[in-house]
Design a protein around this motif. Structure first.
Motif, PDB file in Angstrom:
ATOM      1  N   LEU A 208      -2.719  -1.520 -19.452  1.00 24.86           N
ATOM      2  CA  LEU A 208      -3.064  -0.765 -20.650  1.00 24.86           C
ATOM      3  C   LEU A 208      -3.521  -1.749 -21.720  1.00 24.86           C
ATOM      4  O   LEU A 208      -2.782  -2.665 -22.080  1.00 24.86           O
ATOM      5  CB  LEU A 208      -1.850   0.022 -21.149  1.00 24.86           C
ATOM      6  N   TYR A 211      -6.268   2.104 -26.945  1.00 21.27           N
ATOM      7  CA  TYR A 211      -6.472   3.547 -27.002  1.00 21.27           C
ATOM      8  C   TYR A 211      -7.799   3.851 -27.693  1.00 21.27           C
ATOM      9  O   TYR A 211      -8.347   3.021 -28.424  1.00 21.27           O
ATOM     10  CB  TYR A 211      -5.342   4.224 -27.793  1.00 21.27           C
ATOM     11  N   LYS A 226      -4.920  10.151 -29.070  1.00 25.97           N
ATOM     12  CA  LYS A 226      -5.341   8.852 -28.545  1.00 25.97           C
ATOM     13  C   LYS A 226      -5.308   8.869 -27.020  1.00 25.97           C
ATOM     14  O   LYS A 226      -4.316   9.261 -26.415  1.00 25.97           O
ATOM     15  CB  LYS A 226      -4.432   7.739 -29.075  1.00 25.97           C
ATOM     16  N   GLU A 227      -6.408   8.459 -26.415  1.00 29.80           N
ATOM     17  CA  GLU A 227      -6.499   8.401 -24.959  1.00 29.80           C
ATOM     18  C   GLU A 227      -6.414   6.950 -24.499  1.00 29.80           C
ATOM     19  O   GLU A 227      -7.002   6.053 -25.099  1.00 29.80           O
ATOM     20  CB  GLU A 227      -7.802   9.046 -24.491  1.00 29.80           C
ATOM     21  N   GLU A 228      -5.667   6.721 -23.445  1.00 26.48           N
ATOM     22  CA  GLU A 228      -5.386   5.364 -22.984  1.00 26.48           C
ATOM     23  C   GLU A 228      -6.628   4.678 -22.413  1.00 26.48           C
ATOM     24  O   GLU A 228      -7.441   5.294 -21.744  1.00 26.48           O
ATOM     25  CB  GLU A 228      -4.290   5.395 -21.917  1.00 26.48           C
ATOM     26  N   GLN A 229      -6.732   3.379 -22.698  1.00 21.60           N
ATOM     27  CA  GLN A 229      -7.751   2.523 -22.096  1.00 21.60           C
ATOM     28  C   GLN A 229      -7.043   1.603 -21.099  1.00 21.60           C
ATOM     29  O   GLN A 229      -6.167   0.834 -21.482  1.00 21.60           O
ATOM     30  CB  GLN A 229      -8.455   1.663 -23.155  1.00 21.60           C
ATOM     31  N   TRP A 230      -7.428   1.696 -19.847  1.00 19.28           N
ATOM     32  CA  TRP A 230      -6.823   0.873 -18.804  1.00 19.28           C
ATOM     33  C   TRP A 230      -7.863  -0.094 -18.251  1.00 19.28           C
ATOM     34  O   TRP A 230      -9.010   0.288 -18.011  1.00 19.28           O
ATOM     35  CB  TRP A 230      -6.288   1.747 -17.667  1.00 19.28           C
ATOM     36  N   VAL A 302      -2.922  -1.968 -28.225  1.00 21.57           N
ATOM     37  CA  VAL A 302      -1.859  -1.406 -27.383  1.00 21.57           C
ATOM     38  C   VAL A 302      -0.703  -0.855 -28.203  1.00 21.57           C
ATOM     39  O   VAL A 302       0.097  -0.058 -27.700  1.00 21.57           O
ATOM     40  CB  VAL A 302      -1.329  -2.452 -26.382  1.00 21.57           C
TER      41      VAL A 302
END
Length: 341
Positions: A208, A211, A226-230, A302
């Protein structure tokens, strides 16, 4: 090779962003192409789509309604196109956002105070000393081994794509080094996918890294959750030793994201804070045909903190006058010492 971000997230974000723009864009046809209506159209485009009003009010005291009233009192239809361009540029310039621009055939309105008001902390002259004459270039990356066996990569832009074969060759050539410096100072950004692409070479597991949010309506607080950025590890050659990333205030946009990713991966950031630019930019057009660019989708680290104002270094240091006179880059030297610990 796997996508750097998961396909489902990338696809859903792309579709959502497109739908958001299609459903909430300003119909500039409702405005006549005179001076006052071009001002109103610009203010409305920003009012309905810009994503950092809360941050700009908290940081700079900018009240967008007050800006509207003040500029409306001073606009008049006797302005020439050059006067209008300067007037509108000043209005959006109050946001001090490098992603907010107006473009005409004769000029490009911009506000670069996010970097111009700070020390440069980079010198072409000093960099040439460290690169020497036998450095190599691959996919726009300048690289060499320094005399203490620390690898050095300079990535000045994310505008062009990195070839996987090129990155394999760079990392293979630097593999005997005891550590690696990645210098992104003065990198003004480019393609977000390329920032992800390079960072994936320093990632060993799905991580992760931040976001992202997007506008869901015309209200100033209409945002998605907020959408997660992986970040996914690259299928190519990956670096396994110590890394220091060098930054200054001219690191912006996609380069700002790269520093964010590398910090989330646990690598050490050395130098000055980045310049920010964490709003993904989109475009519109005024009734007179001038282009407008603005930050539309905010991104966060993060910890959920907006990085519009930059990413702080782990080791804060600038180039001192004394070191410059000696022909030394204080930031590079600090990173070398860190990697030798």
């Amino acid at each position: 090779m796997k996508s750097v971000f998961s396909f489902s997230l990338s696809l859903s974000l792309s579709i959502t962003l497109v739908l958001t723009l299609l459903t909430s864009c300003v119909d500039v046809d409702e405005y006549q192409s005179d001076v006052e209506n071009n001002m109103e159209a610009l203010w409305t485009i920003m009012d309905e789509h810009y994503c950092f009003f809360a941050e700009k009010e908290a940081e700079l005291g900018v009240n967008w309604d007050e800006v509207h009233e003040r500029y409306r009192r001073n606009v008049n239809n006797k302005m020439s196109r050059y006067q209008l361009f300067e007037f509108l540029g000043n209005m959006v310039g109050e946001l001090r956002d490098g992603h907010v621009n107006i473009s005409a055939a004769f000029d490009y309105a911009r506000n670069w105070s996010w970097k111009e008001d700070y020390p440069k902390n980079f010198s072409d002259t000093l960099q040439r000393k460290y690169l020497g004459t036998k450095y190599r270039i691959a996919s726009g990356v300048y690289y060499c081994a320094l005399d203490d066996n620390i690898g050095y990569m300079y990535v000045g832009s994310f505008e062009d794509s990195f070839g996987d074969g090129n990155l394999d060759e760079v990392l293979y050539a630097l593999a005997p080094c005891n550590g690696l410096i990645i210098d992104v100072r003065n990198n003004g950004g480019g393609k977000l996918t390329e920032a992800q692409h390079l960072a994936s070479r320093f990632c060993n597991e799905r991580t992760l890294v931040g976001y992202m949010s997007h506008k869901t309506g015309s209200g100033r607080s209409d945002f998605s959750a907020k959408e997660e950025q992986w970040l996914e590890p690259s299928a190519g050659l990956r670096w396994q030793k110590g890394v220091c990333v060098l930054s200054n205030r001219s690191v912006y946009s996609a380069a700002n994201e790269f520093v964010k990713y590398m910090k989330a991966l646990g690598h050490t950031i050395v130098g000055d804070a980045t310049g920010g630019g964490s709003g993904m930019p989109f475009s519109a057009e005024l009734p007179n045909g001038w282009g407008v660019r603005f930050s539309a989708c905010p991104m966060y680290d993060v910890n959920g903190v907006c990085t519009e104002n930059g990413v702080a270094p782990d080791v804060a240091v600038g180039i001192t006058d004394e070191d410059f006179q000696k022909g030394e880059d204080t930031i590079i030297e600090t990173a070398r010492k860190k990697l030798q610990e």
